[in-house]
Design an enzyme around this catalytic site. Structure first.
Site: not given
Ligand code: G6P
Length: 614
Positions: A2, A27, A76, A102-103, A487, A491, A494, A510, A609
């Site tokens: 927010c 934001r 938000w 906010n909070g 993960e 990262k 990506e 393996h 996203k």
């Molecule tokens: C896209 C984003 C990822 C995310 C995935 C799942 O590939 O780039 O960062 O992990 O979607 O998205 P969600 O909103 O369902 O977590």
């Protein structure tokens, strides 16, 4: 999260506030509103973008003419869907006090019940609205307190985090503000003052600011401001001169949103646990699933469906729930689940995890699970998005808006929610009260430990220099750190476009071992846990094939230095919370590799996203 902007001075408040709201748009938010004083209180608020509010102002804004004091907010959602009535400001019954917040007010439901019993009527589902009625009640009972005194007294009843601005037509020439846990800054102009949640909406008007500290309040008039503690002790504040560009301020002083979001994690983690974890009592209170907890505990099986990073959080959830709650868990890619005619029945609970709450495959998996009669629960970040609307129950992650395409803080927030869920499912069934208490202690200690890891940012950047020209990378981990290896690899690919794979360390023999040579960096998560000795053997195997090893190890581990010079240390912690720590250096490593390669980390090529199509 927010945004707050307030103005008191001699200029027209409404256009200044509107402009401030536009500066706060970065934001992320779902609704916006403002209240100004010109004789009486005038308020406008609207779901959606600031431009919706602007349209409303164009139509009805003349009522705000002449006002030179006001407050405005971008919301938000945390409690209650995004909607006109849940947007801020909130007003008391007689429409003469307006408040933005906010909070999160943790004890809002107790306060709300008390106020309702006294006849207060609520217009929204927010936690914030209790504050304005509380101030109203206190002021009515003791008129001498005035606005400032009433706010001060009200805050004494409140648990949680807040940054608030309050105005009243009964005392029209002041704004009362207070902060605990949610930032507030006062901009000092010439015969005018600005109040904001960060410097972004202030910087075009003045570069002189005063940052409020936690537990402080300020009364701001046209000519002056005074800062006191909530206990009413006057404070001398230092005036800071801003030398940031607007763009940098929007990113909290960081170069990219991704870095800002990585660094936000200690705070976000505290927010996720806020009001939900009581360590000493061994208690986890999860409002969103409270009424369904017994059914969840009786599940024959839990199936977790998600995509991308959320799927990795799901894997950690599997380890946590199986270890502690002893309920069988399966983790499926939502895209596979939806097309493979899975066996799902009314005895199953399907948990869908999604940052955005809009991912098409996850949504389809949820609908299929519902059709097959399973109880469906959601773990989402975006309040009011489609997935939480379609699930029977669920929990929000409260990570705030995530702008960087590569998920960071939403991931750690998801893992914390899953940890809390595992504890709630174990309570009274599979582990003792004392074990729950110890686990919660470990969890509560995580934010400080993450902050310590973040302090190593420069050292991690140096290691990134060595990785930046690689064409491939292998990530290895075991147990709770295996999903972290996945993960970490995700990262890196990506945002830096380096091909990377994550593997359970023991699987290296393996297949992946065939790839190892001097051109294959191997990132090994080698924390002190029950598989440590085996991981060391993996490192030896890599070294004997001339592979370069970067290790994530536990503080105090000298043995690892014998095997590689590139070690990133993380604080000691129990195995179950390790992913929340070991993932941090991997996020930073990817970030630095990507920026060193000149990649656009916040908007990597070909990625979105929120993937709302198949
Ligand atoms: C896209 C984003 C990822 C995310 C995935 C799942 O590939 O780039 O960062 O992990 O979607 O998205 P969600 O909103 O369902 O977590």
């Amino acid at each position: 999260m927010c945004g707050i902007i307030g103005y008191i001075g001699r200029r027209e408040a409404a256009p200044l506030l509107l402009n401030g709201l536009k500066r706060l748009e970065y934001r992320g938010y779902d609704s916006a509103g403002m209240a100004v004083l010109n004789g009486s209180m005038k308020m406008l608020k609207k779901k959606g973008s600031v431009s919706n509010l602007e349209e409303l102002l164009n139509v009805s804004g003349t009522v705000m003419l002449g006002a030179t004091v006001g407050i405005a907010h971008t919301r938000w959602a945390t409690h209650g869907d995004p909607s006109d009535r849940n947007a801020h400001p909130h007003m008391n019954v007689s429409d003469d006090i307006a408040l933005i917040h906010n909070g999160i007010i943790e004890n809002y439901s107790t306060l709300k019940q008390e106020l309702m019993a006294e006849g207060y009527e609520f217009e929204s589902d927010t936690d914030s609205e209790v504050l304005v009625h509380l101030i109203d009640r206190i002021w009515k009972n003791d008129l001498a307190l005035g606005l400032e005194g009433s706010v001060r007294h009200a805050l004494r009843h409140v648990d949680g985090a807040y940054g608030i601005c309050v105005v009243s037509s009964r005392e029209p020439d002041k704004i009362v503000v207070a902060r605990k846990g949610s930032p507030l800054v006062i901009g000092l102009g010439d015969g005018e003052f600005f109040i904001a949640s960060d410097a972004a909406p202030i910087v075009e008007h003045t570069n002189k600011v005063v940052y409020l500290s936690d537990g402080e309040m300020a009364v701001v008039t046209r000519d002056n401001y005074t800062v006191k503690t909530i206990e009413n002790v006057e404070q001398q504040k230092r005036v800071t001169e801003l030398d940031f560009s607007l763009e940098k301020i929007e990113k909290g002083g960081f170069e990219h949103f991704m870095l800002k979001e990585i660094f936000e994690q200690p705070e976000v983690m505290r927010d996720v646990m806020r009001g939900r974890v009581r360590v000493e009592e061994g208690l986890v209170q999860l409002g969103g699933i409270h009424d369904y907890l017994d059914r969840l505990k009786q599940a024959k099986r839990i199936v977790i469906c998600a995509c991308g990073t959320s799927w990795h959080a799901g894997l950690i959830g599997e380890y946590l729930i199986e270890e502690f709650a002893r309920i069988p868990v399966e983790v499926d890619y939502a895209s596979e689940f939806r097309y493979r005619n899975p066996i799902v029945s009314a005895d199953d609970v399907v948990i869908v995890i999604s940052q955005s709450g809009e991912t098409a495959d996850t949504l389809a998996a949820l609908r299929l699970a519902k059709e097959k009669g399973a109880m469906v629960m959601g773990i989402c970040n975006v309040v009011g998005s489609t997935i939480p609307r379609e699930t029977l129950c669920g929990m929000y992650t409260h990570a705030g808006p995530e702008v960087g395409v590569a998920s960071t803080k939403a991931f750690t927030a998801q893992v914390i929610v899953l940890f809390m869920l595992a504890m709630a499912l174990s309570k009274g069934r599979t582990i003792s009260h004392e074990e729950i208490r110890l686990n919660l202690r470990e969890l509560a200690d995580v934010p400080d430990k993450v902050a310590r890891i973040l302090e190593q940012n420069d050292a991690i950047k140096e290691i990134a220099v060595k990785l930046k020209d690689a064409r491939n990378a292998l990530y290895l981990g075991r147990g709770y750190n295996f999903p972290v290896a996945l993960e970490g690899a995700l990262k890196l690919k990506e945002i830096s476009y380096i091909h990377a794979e994550g593997y359970p360390a023991a699987e290296m023999k393996h297949g992946p071992i065939a790839l190892i040579d001097e051109d294959m960096p191997v990132i090994v998560i080698a924390t002190r846990d029950n598989t440590y000795a085996k991981i060391l053997s993996n490192i030896e195997e890599v070294r004997s094939r001339k592979g370069r090893v970067i290790a994530i190890a536990s503080e105090g581990d000298r043995e690892i230095e014998r095997l590689t010079k590139d070690v990133i240390y993380i604080p000691q912690a129990s195995a179950a919370v390790l992913p929340l720590l070991t993932v941090i250096p991997l996020q930073l490593l990817s970030y630095h590799v990507a920026t060193l390669r000149g990649c656009n980390v916040d908007r990597p090529r070909n990625l979105a996203k929120s993937v709302t199509v198949e």
